[in-house]
Enzyme design. Structure first.
Site, short mmCIF file in Angstrom:
data_model
loop_
_atom_site.label_atom_id
_atom_site.label_comp_id
_atom_site.label_asym_id
_atom_site.label_seq_id
_atom_site.Cartn_x
_atom_site.Cartn_y
_atom_site.Cartn_z
N HIS A 33 -0.86 -8.78 14.50
CA HIS A 33 -2.05 -8.99 13.47
C HIS A 33 -1.68 -8.27 12.16
CE1 HIS A 33 -5.93 -8.96 12.38
NE2 HIS A 33 -5.96 -7.51 11.97
N LYS B 64 -6.25 -6.51 4.10
CA LYS B 64 -5.29 -6.99 3.93
C LYS B 64 -5.44 -8.58 3.42
CE LYS B 64 -4.73 -6.82 8.42
NZ LYS B 64 -5.88 -6.18 8.85
N ASP C 47 -3.76 -13.18 9.35
CA ASP C 47 -4.46 -12.73 10.43
C ASP C 47 -3.32 -12.77 11.64
OD1 ASP C 47 -6.65 -12.09 11.65
OD2 ASP C 47 -6.85 -13.91 13.20
N ARG D 213 4.84 11.32 -1.95
CA ARG D 213 4.69 11.19 -3.26
C ARG D 213 6.10 11.05 -3.98
NH1 ARG D 213 0.70 15.71 -5.59
NH2 ARG D 213 0.81 14.28 -7.26
#
Length: 319
Positions: free
Chosen positions: A138, A159, A177, A243
């Site tokens: 998915h 998405k 999808d 980071r």
């Protein structure tokens, strides 16, 4: 596993069917192609009868030197009830004994105009792609600067909207999808869209849109090798995110470990631009340029220089 029949080879390649028309629907169960060698001498104990049999110049030259009774015996042993077909290369003449055996047994007898090595290579690649391990994930697959980026995350995280923005920025959509993935090599994953939703994109509140119709043929592609995984997740104030980019995550799909990056989603973040930069940064890393490692080296160098200055000052005070 996908089913492949001899008829698929006839449809896919420039192959002439000479005899055995009733056997074109025989199933091919493996990607290996057999070239009978020792079998032509009469030794069939380990004959791989369930494979596609290929006869080239060497094999046919040996057959032509056999006695008529021997040629007939070898031909009937080559043709079994599960042999998917016999393919002759270089447009060479077919021995009459082999032609008769294929007609009686129903084994498809085919002929190709190309060289033996080329035929083996193309058919093997075709069969390996068909028999490759398969799964469905998915997510959304986009081609960004030549890098296949698989975008994953929970439903509704954004998405498809991010993929739409990437397409508007000139990149190409592969699948939305549901992404069908095949492992065509030990480290090679190829993603594509199911035929039902190919070129389609679902945007909540807007519905289904056809990307190729809206943005042109250059905005889509049928398949792409997956090189990078980007996971979108809702921003969590309590979670510590990377980071510097020194932490290297991976995601295992079938038997392949792919590099993975996790992007937190919250208002104000332009995910399309971030993913675009992630793809470019991935390309730089493959070329040997790693900004995070360069920063770490600079930082270590500055710390070392700072300690040296402190030591020098301390020694001067003692004097």
């Amino acid at each position: 596993m996908a089913k492949v029949r001899t008829q698929d080879l006839l449809d896919r390649f420039k192959i002439e069917l000479i005899a055995g028309e009733e056997g074109v629907h025989r199933e091919i169960s493996m990607s290996e192609v057999s070239r009978p060698g020792i079998e032509l001498t009469g030794y069939f104990k380990y004959y791989a009868k369930d494979r596609l049999q290929l006869l080239g110049k060497t094999e046919l030259s040996y057959i032509s030197d056999l006695l008529p009774e021997e040629r007939k015996d070898r031909a009937y042993h080559l043709c079994t009830d599960i042999t998917p077909g016999i393919l002759i290369t270089r447009d060479m003449d077919v021995p009459e004994e082999l032609l008769e055996a294929c007609r009686e047994s129903g084994v498809p007898l085919m002929r190709s105009p190309y060289k033996t090595t080329r035929v083996i290579s193309r058919i093997t690649n075709f069969l390996e792609a068909k028999f490759a391990p398969f799964t469905a994930v998915h997510g959304v697959l986009v081609d960004i600067y030549g890098i296949g980026v698989l975008i994953t995350g929970q439903s509704g995280v954004g998405k498809s909207e991010t993929a739409l923005e990437l397409v508007k920025r000139g990149h190409r959509l592969v699948a939305d999808d549901s992404v069908e993935i095949r492992q065509e090599d030990y480290d090679r994953l190829i993603g594509s869209a199911p035929p039902l939703i190919e070129h389609l994109l679902e945007i909540r509140g807007l519905g289904i849109i056809n990307v190729m119709t809206l943005f042109g043929a250059g905005s889509v592609r049928s398949h792409k090798r997956i090189a990078l995984v980007i996971t979108l997740e809702a921003w969590d104030e309590k979670k510590q995110y990377d980071r510097l980019g020194l932490d290297e995550e991976t995601m295992k799909i079938i038997d392949v470990d792919l590099p993975k990056a996790t992007l937190p989603v919250r208002p104000g973040r332009n995910l399309a631009v971030i993913i675009e930069v992630a793809a470019m940064n991935f390309r730089l890393k493959r070329m040997g340029v790693n900004a995070a490692e360069e920063f770490q080296q600079r930082l270590s160098k500055m710390i070392q220089n700072g300690e040296s200055d402190v030591d020098a000052d301390f020694d001067g005070d003692l004097e």
